[in-house]
Design an enzyme around this catalytic site. Structure first.
Site, PDB file in Angstrom:
ATOM      1  N   ASP A   8      52.719  36.380 -19.728  1.00 28.99           N
ATOM      2  CA  ASP A   8      52.125  36.397 -21.798  1.00 28.99           C
ATOM      3  C   ASP A   8      53.230  35.558 -22.057  1.00 28.99           C
ATOM      4  O   ASP A   8      53.107  35.694 -23.392  1.00 28.99           O
ATOM      5  CB  ASP A   8      52.071  38.256 -21.350  1.00 28.99           C
ATOM      6  CG  ASP A   8      53.239  38.834 -20.779  1.00 28.99           C
ATOM      7  OD1 ASP A   8      53.510  38.929 -19.930  1.00 28.99           O
ATOM      8  OD2 ASP A   8      53.953  38.720 -22.314  1.00 28.99           O
ATOM      9  N   ASN A   9      54.311  34.986 -21.163  1.00 26.22           N
ATOM     10  CA  ASN A   9      55.535  34.321 -22.118  1.00 26.22           C
ATOM     11  C   ASN A   9      55.343  33.171 -22.193  1.00 26.22           C
ATOM     12  O   ASN A   9      56.088  32.751 -22.318  1.00 26.22           O
ATOM     13  CB  ASN A   9      56.939  35.579 -21.876  1.00 26.22           C
ATOM     14  CG  ASN A   9      56.487  37.177 -22.368  1.00 26.22           C
ATOM     15  OD1 ASN A   9      56.234  37.301 -23.187  1.00 26.22           O
ATOM     16  ND2 ASN A   9      57.850  37.767 -21.624  1.00 26.22           N
ATOM     17  N   GLY A  33      52.053  43.914 -30.150  1.00 29.96           N
ATOM     18  CA  GLY A  33      52.360  45.210 -30.317  1.00 29.96           C
ATOM     19  C   GLY A  33      52.974  45.401 -31.275  1.00 29.96           C
ATOM     20  O   GLY A  33      52.789  46.473 -32.380  1.00 29.96           O
ATOM     21  N   ARG A  34      54.160  44.415 -31.697  1.00 30.93           N
ATOM     22  CA  ARG A  34      54.929  44.487 -32.703  1.00 30.93           C
ATOM     23  C   ARG A  34      54.749  42.739 -33.578  1.00 30.93           C
ATOM     24  O   ARG A  34      55.950  42.997 -33.736  1.00 30.93           O
ATOM     25  CB  ARG A  34      56.365  45.389 -32.274  1.00 30.93           C
ATOM     26  CG  ARG A  34      56.452  44.520 -31.274  1.00 30.93           C
ATOM     27  CD  ARG A  34      58.402  44.815 -31.357  1.00 30.93           C
ATOM     28  NE  ARG A  34      58.700  44.083 -30.263  1.00 30.93           N
ATOM     29  CZ  ARG A  34      59.836  44.797 -30.006  1.00 30.93           C
ATOM     30  NH1 ARG A  34      61.154  44.961 -30.885  1.00 30.93           N
ATOM     31  NH2 ARG A  34      60.381  43.455 -28.643  1.00 30.93           N
ATOM     32  N   GLY A  78      48.973  41.654 -25.335  1.00 34.28           N
ATOM     33  CA  GLY A  78      48.846  41.934 -27.752  1.00 34.28           C
ATOM     34  C   GLY A  78      49.632  42.126 -28.099  1.00 34.28           C
ATOM     35  O   GLY A  78      50.833  42.969 -27.653  1.00 34.28           O
ATOM     36  N   ASP A  93      59.500  33.945 -26.962  1.00 35.03           N
ATOM     37  CA  ASP A  93      59.938  35.770 -26.197  1.00 35.03           C
ATOM     38  C   ASP A  93      61.077  35.155 -25.737  1.00 35.03           C
ATOM     39  O   ASP A  93      61.776  35.822 -24.634  1.00 35.03           O
ATOM     40  CB  ASP A  93      58.993  36.145 -25.035  1.00 35.03           C
ATOM     41  CG  ASP A  93      58.974  38.003 -25.222  1.00 35.03           C
ATOM     42  OD1 ASP A  93      59.901  38.236 -25.108  1.00 35.03           O
ATOM     43  OD2 ASP A  93      57.913  38.357 -25.279  1.00 35.03           O
ATOM     44  N   LYS A 114      57.627  39.254 -36.167  1.00 38.43           N
ATOM     45  CA  LYS A 114      58.040  40.494 -35.727  1.00 38.43           C
ATOM     46  C   LYS A 114      58.432  41.118 -35.541  1.00 38.43           C
ATOM     47  O   LYS A 114      59.750  41.532 -36.563  1.00 38.43           O
ATOM     48  CB  LYS A 114      59.066  39.843 -33.844  1.00 38.43           C
ATOM     49  CG  LYS A 114      58.722  40.173 -32.599  1.00 38.43           C
ATOM     50  CD  LYS A 114      59.916  39.591 -32.041  1.00 38.43           C
ATOM     51  CE  LYS A 114      60.124  40.059 -30.795  1.00 38.43           C
ATOM     52  NZ  LYS A 114      60.820  39.673 -29.404  1.00 38.43           N
ATOM     53  N   ARG A 167      59.409  33.726 -36.890  1.00 40.39           N
ATOM     54  CA  ARG A 167      59.530  34.028 -36.095  1.00 40.39           C
ATOM     55  C   ARG A 167      58.331  32.040 -35.749  1.00 40.39           C
ATOM     56  O   ARG A 167      57.219  31.924 -37.170  1.00 40.39           O
ATOM     57  CB  ARG A 167      58.944  33.385 -34.415  1.00 40.39           C
ATOM     58  CG  ARG A 167      59.981  34.804 -34.299  1.00 40.39           C
ATOM     59  CD  ARG A 167      59.640  35.171 -32.087  1.00 40.39           C
ATOM     60  NE  ARG A 167      58.373  35.592 -32.608  1.00 40.39           N
ATOM     61  CZ  ARG A 167      58.093  35.882 -30.860  1.00 40.39           C
ATOM     62  NH1 ARG A 167      59.437  35.883 -30.501  1.00 40.39           N
ATOM     63  NH2 ARG A 167      56.800  36.668 -30.722  1.00 40.39           N
TER      64      ARG A 167
HETATM   65  P1  AMP Z   1      57.837  41.684 -24.413  1.00 36.41           P
HETATM   66  O1  AMP Z   1      58.457  42.679 -23.197  1.00 36.41           O
HETATM   67  O2  AMP Z   1      57.784  41.282 -25.130  1.00 36.41           O
HETATM   68  O3  AMP Z   1      56.468  40.083 -23.564  1.00 36.41           O
HETATM   69  O4  AMP Z   1      56.125  42.726 -24.495  1.00 36.41           O
HETATM   70  C1  AMP Z   1      55.370  43.085 -23.723  1.00 36.41           C
HETATM   71  C2  AMP Z   1      54.450  43.818 -24.440  1.00 36.41           C
HETATM   72  O5  AMP Z   1      55.070  45.415 -24.597  1.00 36.41           O
HETATM   73  C3  AMP Z   1      53.687  43.083 -26.067  1.00 36.41           C
HETATM   74  O6  AMP Z   1      52.393  43.397 -25.657  1.00 36.41           O
HETATM   75  C4  AMP Z   1      54.588  43.607 -26.890  1.00 36.41           C
HETATM   76  O7  AMP Z   1      54.142  43.305 -28.328  1.00 36.41           O
HETATM   77  C5  AMP Z   1      54.591  44.834 -26.642  1.00 36.41           C
HETATM   78  N1  AMP Z   1      56.145  46.331 -27.374  1.00 36.41           N
HETATM   79  C6  AMP Z   1      56.876  45.559 -26.999  1.00 36.41           C
HETATM   80  N2  AMP Z   1      57.887  45.745 -28.142  1.00 36.41           N
HETATM   81  C7  AMP Z   1      57.069  47.006 -28.674  1.00 36.41           C
HETATM   82  C8  AMP Z   1      56.956  48.054 -29.807  1.00 36.41           C
HETATM   83  N3  AMP Z   1      58.579  48.105 -29.991  1.00 36.41           N
HETATM   84  N4  AMP Z   1      56.434  48.071 -30.166  1.00 36.41           N
HETATM   85  C9  AMP Z   1      55.194  47.794 -29.321  1.00 36.41           C
HETATM   86  N5  AMP Z   1      54.518  47.361 -28.808  1.00 36.41           N
HETATM   87  C10 AMP Z   1      55.723  46.552 -28.033  1.00 36.41           C
HETATM   88 MG    MG Z   2      55.733  38.967 -25.168  1.00 38.68          MG
END
Ligand code: AMP
Ligand code: MG
Length: 485
Positions: A250-251, A90-91, A88, A260, A111, A174
């Site tokens: 997810d990407n 997260g940021r 989900g 992503d 983001k 974005r």
């Molecule tokens: P990603 O590797 O960018 O595809 O992120 C994988 C997951 O980690 C996603 O659910 C992001 O929203 C979450 N995520 C990445 N960085 C952060 C952060 N600094 N704070 C909270 N969630 C994060």
């Molecule tokens: Mg991602």
């Protein structure tokens, strides 16, 4: 419509509640706009001058909501390096869907906008360097003609984020056709509510493939369309030496756009095993694996659609397998036609593939720069390739010249084809780093702006691009990129 030009619809927020959480961006201390994509703003029907005003910047920082926005964090899951996890945003926060004057719909997402119910241990924030990096690379990919989300703006927050060190905080705006992912389907499927899964699949069809809505088996058709888009997308990454770096499900989008931009980078020296991501120790997402990973991801997508494709599971699986079995060939055809174009070949001969493979093999052996080899061939300067001087390259070059003369098209038209197929410049890692360093350490954005300008016309072959095509000093190797920055 507001002064800034926002014209939101919020169709995603009308889906069942399980697909998202309503959440507002967390306000930041003292936002400042550091870069704004004016041409993109215009495409979106937004007023650049207003976006640069104090109120505009408050919106881009998440301190104020634009009129009509119903902000949400999207729920999704995903196979990360092969293992399923519930994820989900997260940021990130989806402000809504901007409908531009032409009637096209774009997700507008912040983001780095603060914690959400999906943040797990994370701080919900982003550091300036990685957001500027995403801006540069996504805009470069767009200019190369490859489907991608875009970057509208970056603001600094006036707050610090803590990674290994203290870094300036930042928010990136974005813009994407949507953020529907294979991982969103996986999320819906694992929830086990078939009605909601179906509703979501119908939503995806309506949004991205309305032409298949009336088909007998529209869920199978959806799968087939996504296969086509992903096969083409990944082939196009290969053509320009782009390594996504984190091809988790997810990407991977349903729209076929690249999203992503984490540990991605363009390859300098050609080597099929190239990986930049520091965490990808097994090389799962190496250059040479991207096509196969695409298929693996699509298989995960198929699993979610099985209950919708046919009431009998066995038959549904058969349909899905049959569709997926076409991916390899589709990918290969895209790859081959793009590689032919890179060599100026306008008709097809059976030996073309070996001509291409032999060149790549030599490039690997001689550690030739991927982009500059094709650039040198385009400029008819074979002496500038790393293979120059070897007998095998001389023989290959003669064979290629013979092959070119066997086609009816003029040399001039082959040259034109090569020019639009081989970028003169890509975002070279050392150039990207140089731009980021000036911006983050000195607050000097002029280096980044010049780089963006050069990258906005990658096929122009102008003299001012030449220095951006030059290779880095060897001290820049090995280049590493980082996830979760
Ligand atoms: P990603 O590797 O960018 O595809 O992120 C994988 C997951 O980690 C996603 O659910 C992001 O929203 C979450 N995520 C990445 N960085 C952060 C952060 N600094 N704070 C909270 N969630 C994060
Ligand atoms: Mg991602």
């Amino acid at each position: 419509m507001t002064q800034q030009g926002w014209n939101f619809d919020n169709s995603y927020a009308r889906l069942p509640e399980s697909f998202f959480r309503r959440i507002e961006p967390v306000p930041v201390k003292s936002p400042e706009l550091v870069i704004l994509n004016k041409p993109l703003a215009e495409t979106l029907g937004l007023d650049s001058t207003e976006l640069q005003s104090e109120e505009g910047v408050q919106v881009l920082a998440g301190n104020e909501l634009p009129a009509g926005s119903q902000p949400i964090a999207q729920a999704y899951g995903g196979h990360q390096f092969g293992h399923f996890t519930m994820l989900g945003d997260g940021r990130a926060v989806l402000l809504g869907e901007q409908v531009n004057p032409a009637g096209n719909r774009f997700d507008i997402q912040l983001k780095g906008s603060g914690r959400t119910p999906f943040s797990r241990g994370g701080d919900g924030r982003a550091a300036l360097g990685p957001m500027l990096r995403e801006y540069i690379i996504s805009e470069a990919i767009h200019a190369l003609g490859i489907p991608t989300n875009r970057s509208l703006a970056v603001v600094t927050t006036g707050e610090s984020v803590f990674r290994e060190t203290k870094l300036p905080g930042s928010i990136l705006t974005r813009v994407a056709a949507s953020h529907l992912r294979i991982g969103t389907f996986e999320y819906a499927a694992r929830k086990g509510n078939i009605e909601e899964l179906k509703l979501f699949a119908d939503y995806a069809i309506k949004r991205h493939y309305p032409e298949i809505e009336m088909k007998d088996n529209r869920y199978l058709a959806l799968f087939e369309e996504v296969i086509k888009r992903q096969a083409e997308l990944i082939a196009r990454w290969q053509h320009v030496g782009f390594i996504h770096g984190v091809m988790n499900t997810d990407n991977m989008t349903i729209s076929g756009e690249t999203i992503d931009y984490g540990p991605c980078a363009f390859m300098d020296e050609y080597h099929p095993e190239t990986v930049f991501s520091s965490i990808d120790v097994q090389g799962r997402y190496a250059y040479q694996n991207q096509a196969a990973i695409g298929q693996w991801n699509l298989a995960r997508f198929a699993e979610t659609l099985v209950p919708l494709m046919h009431e009998k599971q066995e038959q549904a699986i058969e349909l899905a397998n049959e569709a997926l079995s076409k991916y390899g060939n589709l990918y290969h055809q895209h790859w081959l036609s793009g590689m032919r174009a890179k060599l100026g070949l306008q008709n097809e001969e059976e030996q073309d593939e070996s001509l291409i493979e032999e060149l790549l093999e030599m490039m690997k052996e001689h550690r030739a720069d991927y982009t500059n080899t094709f650039r040198a061939l385009t400029l008819d300067k074979p002496a500038e390739t790393a293979m120059n001087g070897s007998d095998e390259f001389a023989q290959w070059h003669a064979r290629w010249q013979e092959r070119l003369s066997r086609q009816e098209n003029s040399r001039e038209s082959s040259l034109q084809l090569m020019k639009i197929s081989n970028p003169a410049v890509i975002p070279r890692n050392h150039r990207v780093e140089e731009a980021l360093e000036a911006a983050v350490k000195e607050g000097d954005y002029s280096v980044m702006e010049r780089l963006l300008e050069v990258l906005s016309r990658p096929y122009a072959y102008t003299s001012d691009q030449e220095k951006y095509a030059r290779l880095p000093e060897s001290s820049h190797y090995p280049y590493q990129t980082y996830c979760g920055t």
